[in-house]
Design an enzyme around this catalytic site. Structure first.
Site: not given
Ligand code: ATP
Ligand code: MG
Length: 626
Positions: A97, A322, A332
């Site tokens: 995202e 994760r 963030k």
């Molecule tokens: P955050 O809330 O920490 O910013 P998110 O899941 O909202 O993480 P996205 O931008 O949606 O972030 O993530 C893009 C991809 O990265 C998704 O497939 C997500 O599952 C993966 N991802 C995010 N955080 C992790 C993590 N800590 N370990 C492994 N994969 C991750």
């Molecule tokens: Mg997200």
């Protein structure tokens, strides 16, 4: 003669306890003595004796990783996933995202998705999951792509979920026509009640679910055309409320949001949800393995349900654990707070664990990939201590970067009767291929303040009045004869010494810089937080800030070999950095002998070099040395 010196000092090893460079024999002696001491201490406590020293590690070649770089694809989760659907070509996607900077956890997702496709000779899309117009900003799009490329991957195509808004809309109408979606006008409380539960009785559908296709179609078009305000109407999938999985309880597919979109401007006032968008976009792009983290395990049912209703190609969603890092914060909101309140200089401050920060600190992209590979991919969440990440970085740098002498807090040593000579120094005694460079040995050299003591003691082996110490690569050991002090500060300002030609094998060698060496600013970093769990601190994570997370040495001296190290960067010649061109300042990496690993910081200018500590030379040096 200089060559013999080089050969002798090239074989020196770091005594991790004292930070001194010593011969193999001397190190063995010290280790034995310490083991004996530890044993006696233990016996005194009446504890049963333990084997004193750890078993010697098997010999590795200095320039090779200890683990198969493709191990994560050959075993565990990713091997299972491929065995389950061994298709060709493999097509994956990394779907961030664009609402923030990527962090270390995302590096795992990048390594998993791009790496898996690459390993199987397939392709990986970089897809911006940009269905929420409220949080997206241009700078995030740019930074995300840069980080993917920096890690050494090339997206097959860069796509945007928003490119499919029309196609998704048409499929939403189709879902309505199939009798599988309806426009709902319930509020949050009503929706909650419909979900049933202890105080709510059984699950049920609202009356809106009973409308005919024509009514639903016209109300959905009404949503599209601005007939409803946000929250007055939303499109809901008609799934299976008898299923035990809440992801089947008539999820939202579209909501009204009166916000312009970063890419589609004012074209839409309704936007599809993640649950509606993600699986369909995966299908559009021909994704074979849709790999995501385990929060989406429950969503697998709805993912498959929707694709079956509407599209031909059926991707396979599978979930891995994760990656979380202890001792820092990744959210963030929290990083924003650290930046706004001035605890760190920006989102790329080297003490943070965003990818831009890790990059700026000088961590090579290859070390991050090695870290993910070493942890392996499983379905369990991985909670890792910062020290473990440091350990991988240290091992990676050990075999990939040159060594230089850097003096953090210099004091001049005037060696009486010495003459200027040139010595040839290998860039890395363990890796002959790195070559060597010439440095000057000058009659006045600079050593680190911490390598001199006014009062000698028996278990101290560095410089003190009347004591001899070796200078790395120098013609002879030196013996201090006198020193002067600044009356006001009590600080030593100059040491006088002579060559000690009698001592052939000094116990210890220290590093130095020649007169005329370049002055640099050095920033040493320690953990930004005092504890492993900053979020558990009383009053919140800001109360856990380590006041000594950054220590600056404004007048450090770097030897002249630095210029060649800089000119020859990137170190190592990693794929990702090459793709970005020459690599940024952070790709100028080296080991400051006896001090730490360093990289050039982006604050550097033509006139002033700033160096960041990447990682210390040994596990807790950071704590004792700052
Ligand atoms: P955050 O809330 O920490 O910013 P998110 O899941 O909202 O993480 P996205 O931008 O949606 O972030 O993530 C893009 C991809 O990265 C998704 O497939 C997500 O599952 C993966 N991802 C995010 N955080 C992790 C993590 N800590 N370990 C492994 N994969 C991750
Ligand atoms: Mg997200």
């Amino acid at each position: 003669m200089a060559d013999a010196i080089t050969e002798a000092t090239a074989k020196l090893l770091l005594d991790e306890e004292t930070g001194e460079m010593v011969s193999k024999n001397e190190l063995a002696k010290r280790t034995k003595k310490r083991a004996k001491k530890a044993l006696t201490a233990k016996n005194k406590e009446n504890a049963p004796p333990k084997p004193a020293a750890a078993a010697p590690k098997p010999k590795e070649r200095a320039d090779e990783p200890s683990l198969d770089p493709e191990a994560m694809f050959k075993q565990g989760f990713l091997a299972d996933v491929h065995a389950e659907r061994p298709v060709k070509p493999v097509v994956t996607r990394f779907p961030p995202e664009p609402n923030g900077f990527l962090h270390i956890g995302h590096a795992k997702a990048i390594a998993v998705n791009f790496g898996f496709a690459k390993y199987h000779g397939g392709e990986c899309y970089l897809r911006y999951d940009d269905t929420n117009p409220e949080a997206e900003e241009e700078k995030y799009f740019v930074a995300i792509e840069q980080m993917v490329r920096w890690l050494g991957f090339s997206p097959y195509k860069i796509t945007y979920s928003s490119d499919n808004f029309q196609r998704l809309y048409d499929l939403a109408e189709k879902l309505i026509e199939l009798g599988r979606a309806y426009v709902c006008h319930c509020n949050d409380e009503q929706i909650k009640a419909q979900r049933g539960g202890e105080n709510h009785g059984p699950r049920f559908r609202c009356e809106h679910a009973e409308k005919d296709v024509e009514t639903n179609l016209s109300e959905f078009r009404g949503m599209r055309d601005g007939k409803y305000k946000p929250r007055e109407a939303f499109l809901r999938m008609k799934m299976d409320i008898t299923d035990g999985n809440p992801q089947m309880w008539d999820l939202a597919a579209y909501r009204v949001l009166e916000k312009p979109h970063h890419r589609t401007g004012d074209a839409w006032r309704i936007y599809p949800t993640y649950d509606f968008t993600h699986c369909l976009c995966d299908s559009f792009e021909g994704i074979t393995h849709s790999l995501c983290t385990t929060e989406f395990v429950q969503s697998r049912v709805s993912y498959e349900w929707l694709n079956k209703q509407l599209v031909e190609h059926q991707p396979m969603q599978r979930e891995y654990g994760r990656l979380s890092i202890q001792g820092t914060v990744l959210s963030k909101r929290k990083i924003m707070k650290l930046v706004q309140e001035g605890y760190v200089r920006a989102w790329d401050d080297p003490r943070l664990y965003t990818l831009i920060a890790i990059k700026r600190r000088g961590v090579p992209p290859g070390a991050i990939l090695e870290f993910v590979n070493e942890l392996g991919i499983t379905t369990a969440p991985t909670m890792i201590q910062l020290a473990r990440f440091d350990q991988t970085i240290r091992r990676y740098l050990e075999r990939t970067v040159p060594r230089l002498m850097l003096v953090l807090d210099p004091i001049p040593v005037v060696i009486e009767g010495a003459e200027e000579v040139e010595v040839d120094v290998p860039f890395n005694p363990k890796i002959a291929a790195m070559g060597s460079h010439k440095i000057k040995f000058t009659p006045t050299v600079y050593i680190d303040r911490s390598d001199f003591r006014e009062v000698d003691s028996k278990d101290y082996f560095r410089l003190a009045p009347n004591k001899t110490v070796g200078l790395l690569q120098a013609p002879y050991p030196i013996k201090a004869v006198s020193y002067s002090k600044d009356e006001a500060t009590g600080k030593v300002t100059e040491i006088r010494a002579v060559f000690d030609k009698e001592t052939k094998k000094p116990k210890t060698f220290i590093h130095w810089a020649a007169a005329g060496s370049r002055k640099v600013e050095v920033r040493l970093f320690n953990s930004l937080f005092k504890s492993e769990k900053p979020d558990d601190a009383e009053g919140g994570f800001l109360n856990d800030i380590n006041p000594e997370s950054e220590i600056v040495y404004p007048d450090a001296l770097i030897e002249s070999g630095f210029d060649e190290v800089k000119a020859r960067a990137p170190w190592p010649e990693a794929a990702g950095e090459s793709e970005l061109g020459k690599g940024g300042p952070e790709s100028v990496r080296f080991q400051g002998m006896r001090v730490a690993y360093f990289a050039v910081d982006s604050d550097s200018t033509d006139d002033k070099i700033v160096l960041n500590k990447i990682v210390s030379l040994k596990e807790d040096a950071g704590k004792s040395q700052g």
